[in-house]
Design an enzyme around this catalytic site. Structure first.
Site, PDB file in Angstrom:
ATOM      1  N   CYS A  43       5.492   2.975 -19.923  1.00  0.00           N
ATOM      2  CA  CYS A  43       6.094   4.047 -20.717  1.00  0.00           C
ATOM      3  C   CYS A  43       5.147   4.633 -21.762  1.00  0.00           C
ATOM      4  CB  CYS A  43       7.378   3.556 -21.378  1.00  0.00           C
ATOM      5  SG  CYS A  43       7.120   2.169 -22.500  1.00  0.00           S
ATOM      6  N   LEU A  44       3.989   4.020 -21.965  1.00  0.00           N
ATOM      7  CA  LEU A  44       2.968   4.457 -22.908  1.00  0.00           C
ATOM      8  C   LEU A  44       3.498   4.392 -24.343  1.00  0.00           C
ATOM      9  CD1 LEU A  44       1.445   7.473 -20.971  1.00  0.00           C
ATOM     10  CD2 LEU A  44       0.607   5.138 -21.048  1.00  0.00           C
TER      11      LEU A  44
END
Length: 79
Positions: A43-44
């Protein structure tokens, strides 16, 4: 995934110690019996403790495609 949220910075060292050895690597996934054609999503933002470079930037990674899709989804919501 190693989570150190805002306001929990004092827990960082304890969490790093607790999750030591659980970095996502090709070796860890092979030993765990992952499907031979597994893909990696994230998801960074990425933290190096979570996943090694070979996985994050490698042939299994769909991280950047995922991020681009998220961009278009958000733009559609604004429309």
């Amino acid at each position: 995934m190693l989570v150190i949220s805002m306001g929990q910075e004092t827990e960082k060292q304890a969490r790093l110690s607790a999750f030591e050895g659980y970095q996502v690597t090709e070796k860890l996934c092979a030993e765990a019996g992952a499907n031979p054609d597994w893909k990696f999503m994230h998801c960074l933002p990425r933290k190096a403790e979570e996943v090694d470079d070979d996985v994050f930037y490698g042939k299994r990674s769909v991280v950047f495609q995922e991020a681009e899709n998220r961009k278009w989804t958000i733009m559609a919501c604004f429309e």
